[in-house]
Design a protein around this motif. Structure first.
Motif, PDB file in Angstrom:
ATOM      1  N   PHE A   1       0.966  -1.177  -0.540  1.00 43.99           N
ATOM      2  CA  PHE A   1      -0.394   0.020   0.292  1.00 43.99           C
ATOM      3  C   PHE A   1       1.224   1.372  -0.004  1.00 43.99           C
ATOM      4  N   ASN A   2       0.488   2.045  -0.567  1.00 44.97           N
ATOM      5  CA  ASN A   2       1.456   3.020  -0.748  1.00 44.97           C
ATOM      6  C   ASN A   2      -0.085   4.495  -0.042  1.00 44.97           C
ATOM      7  N   PRO A   3      -0.165   4.463   1.181  1.00 45.86           N
ATOM      8  CA  PRO A   3      -1.174   5.693   1.975  1.00 45.86           C
ATOM      9  C   PRO A   3       0.067   6.853   2.075  1.00 45.86           C
ATOM     10  N   TYR A   4       1.392   7.060   1.754  1.00 42.36           N
ATOM     11  CA  TYR A   4       1.752   8.562   2.889  1.00 42.36           C
ATOM     12  C   TYR A   4       1.065   9.559   1.268  1.00 42.36           C
ATOM     13  N   LEU A   5       1.559   8.710   0.194  1.00 41.10           N
ATOM     14  CA  LEU A   5       1.182   9.762  -0.953  1.00 41.10           C
ATOM     15  C   LEU A   5      -0.006  10.519  -1.448  1.00 41.10           C
ATOM     16  N   PHE A   6      -0.630   9.942  -0.536  1.00 41.60           N
ATOM     17  CA  PHE A   6      -2.562  10.358  -0.830  1.00 41.60           C
ATOM     18  C   PHE A   6      -2.803  11.073   0.190  1.00 41.60           C
ATOM     19  N   PRO A   7      -3.703  12.141   0.098  1.00 40.28           N
ATOM     20  CA  PRO A   7      -4.164  13.378   0.747  1.00 40.28           C
ATOM     21  C   PRO A   7      -5.220  11.962   1.900  1.00 40.28           C
ATOM     22  N   VAL A   8      -5.052  12.524   3.244  1.00 42.22           N
ATOM     23  CA  VAL A   8      -5.943  11.933   3.617  1.00 42.22           C
ATOM     24  C   VAL A   8      -7.919  12.762   4.721  1.00 42.22           C
ATOM     25  N   CYS A   9      -7.727  12.314   5.299  1.00 41.58           N
ATOM     26  CA  CYS A   9      -9.724  12.286   5.769  1.00 41.58           C
ATOM     27  C   CYS A   9      -9.338  11.777   6.661  1.00 41.58           C
ATOM     28  N   ASP A  10     -10.086  12.640   8.309  1.00 38.02           N
ATOM     29  CA  ASP A  10     -10.352  12.195   8.925  1.00 38.02           C
ATOM     30  C   ASP A  10     -11.124  11.768   9.345  1.00 38.02           C
TER      31      ASP A  10
ATOM     32  N   CYS B   1     -14.334  15.450   1.829  1.00 38.38           N
ATOM     33  CA  CYS B   1     -12.754  14.959   2.360  1.00 38.38           C
ATOM     34  C   CYS B   1     -12.148  15.274   1.586  1.00 38.38           C
ATOM     35  N   PRO B   2     -11.130  15.941   1.438  1.00 36.96           N
ATOM     36  CA  PRO B   2      -9.949  16.179   0.587  1.00 36.96           C
ATOM     37  C   PRO B   2     -10.019  15.463  -1.158  1.00 36.96           C
ATOM     38  N   ALA B   3      -9.951  16.028  -2.157  1.00 39.64           N
ATOM     39  CA  ALA B   3      -9.747  15.635  -3.569  1.00 39.64           C
ATOM     40  C   ALA B   3      -8.423  14.917  -2.871  1.00 39.64           C
ATOM     41  N   GLY B   4      -8.450  13.463  -3.878  1.00 42.17           N
ATOM     42  CA  GLY B   4      -7.583  12.338  -4.020  1.00 42.17           C
ATOM     43  C   GLY B   4      -7.825  11.445  -2.392  1.00 42.17           C
TER      44      GLY B   4
ATOM     45  N   ALA C   1      -5.294   8.285   9.336  1.00 45.50           N
ATOM     46  CA  ALA C   1      -4.462   7.926   9.779  1.00 45.50           C
ATOM     47  C   ALA C   1      -4.848   7.760  10.896  1.00 45.50           C
ATOM     48  N   PHE C   2      -4.117   7.110  11.925  1.00 46.39           N
ATOM     49  CA  PHE C   2      -4.545   6.489  12.850  1.00 46.39           C
ATOM     50  C   PHE C   2      -3.353   7.183  14.085  1.00 46.39           C
ATOM     51  N   GLY C   3      -3.837   6.889  15.461  1.00 50.78           N
ATOM     52  CA  GLY C   3      -2.690   7.297  16.081  1.00 50.78           C
ATOM     53  C   GLY C   3      -1.793   6.257  16.470  1.00 50.78           C
ATOM     54  N   GLU C   4      -0.192   7.074  17.116  1.00 48.03           N
ATOM     55  CA  GLU C   4       0.511   5.867  16.508  1.00 48.03           C
ATOM     56  C   GLU C   4       1.448   5.487  15.391  1.00 48.03           C
TER      57      GLU C   4
ATOM     58  N   GLN D   1       0.333   8.395  -9.207  1.00 46.72           N
ATOM     59  CA  GLN D   1       0.761   6.819  -8.014  1.00 46.72           C
ATOM     60  C   GLN D   1      -0.785   6.150  -7.625  1.00 46.72           C
ATOM     61  N   SER D   2      -0.363   4.939  -7.374  1.00 43.43           N
ATOM     62  CA  SER D   2      -1.597   3.909  -6.611  1.00 43.43           C
ATOM     63  C   SER D   2      -1.382   3.209  -5.625  1.00 43.43           C
TER      64      SER D   2
END
Length: 254
Positions: free
Chosen positions: A101-110, A122-125, A149-152, A218-219
């Protein structure tokens, strides 16, 4: 969800099958694949039907990076008598050792954004999947998946079911024990405890979800297996009766 909801690319589909065990010994037969992540609060087992889980998995190229894929899970749930299936406690979607998985190159939604403003805020992307839930008691809902993204320092996705308002946290965890022979990562989904007695909670009879997305070339999901390689797929489930099921199979990398 029918085939109209699947990614419109050349794909390989593999049927998944499981032999359900009786509620009491099933937890011993199918240990938790990702036991060191967030823990669900303890809740006593209740009497209920034996669930039968089946399904399928679709791999498809995502049209982004050379190794990018979309992975679509179909989960079907029934009982021997036709009664409503027991409600779920947890699911773990299991991914082949070649999948990363490649989560660090994608925007996050809380989750607070979805709960307070709705998924459209939620942010685009940040959307990295979709699907549909079909409820045993009638009705259905689209399913939306967002990178988060979660805690820790934990990463994972939020699975949002707009019709019910549910926002389900799925943490990305390394599998352990014998699961490492076939799988590398699992997405661990915990259904929170609520005030409804476990034996009265509703369940889904069909659930469809695709993980994958492209952002700036990016995928979100990549498989580094060669085309034609056999990939392991699976879903582990636990229900309020204490029953666990493990549904497994293989798919050919497109």
């Amino acid at each position: 969800m029918g085939t109209r909801h699947l990614i419109g690319l050349i794909a390989v589909v593999v049927a998944l099958t499981a032999t359900p065990a009786a509620a009491a010994p099933s937890s011993q037969s199918y240990p938790h694949p990702t036991p060191f992540g967030p823990q669900r609060p303890y809740e006593p087992d209740v009497a209920g039907p034996e669930n039968i889980d089946t399904g399928s998995v679709t791999y498809a190229e995502d049209g982004g990076s050379p190794f990018g894929v979309n992975i679509s899970f179909t989960s079907l749930r029934s009982t021997p008598t036709g009664a409503e299936p027991a409600a779920a406690r947890e699911f773990v979607f299991l991914f082949d050792r070649s999948v990363h998985f490649n989560p660090y190159l994608f925007p996050v939604c809380d989750r607070s954004v979805i709960e307070k403003q709705g998924a459209a805020a939620c942010p685009a992307g940040s959307q990295v999947g979709s699907g549909q839930a079909v409820f045993y008691r009638g009705g259905e809902s689209e399913v939306l998946v967002f990178n988060t993204a979660f805690g820790e320092g934990r990463r994972g996705v939020l699975i949002h079911i707009p019709a019910t308002g549910a926002v389900l946290e799925n943490t990305l965890e390394r599998v352990v024990g014998e699961y490492r022979d076939d799988y590398g990562w699992g997405l661990n989904e915990i259904l929170p405890v609520n005030d409804t007695p476990p034996q009265e909670r509703p369940s889904t009879k069909e659930f469809y979800v695709t993980f994958g997305g492209v952002h700036k070339g990016q995928s979100f999901v990549r498989s580094f297996a060669r085309p034609g390689a056999e990939l392991s797929v699976g879903v582990w489930s636990e229900y309020v009766t204490g029953q666990t099921t493990l549904v497994t199979g293989t798919a050919t990398r497109p």
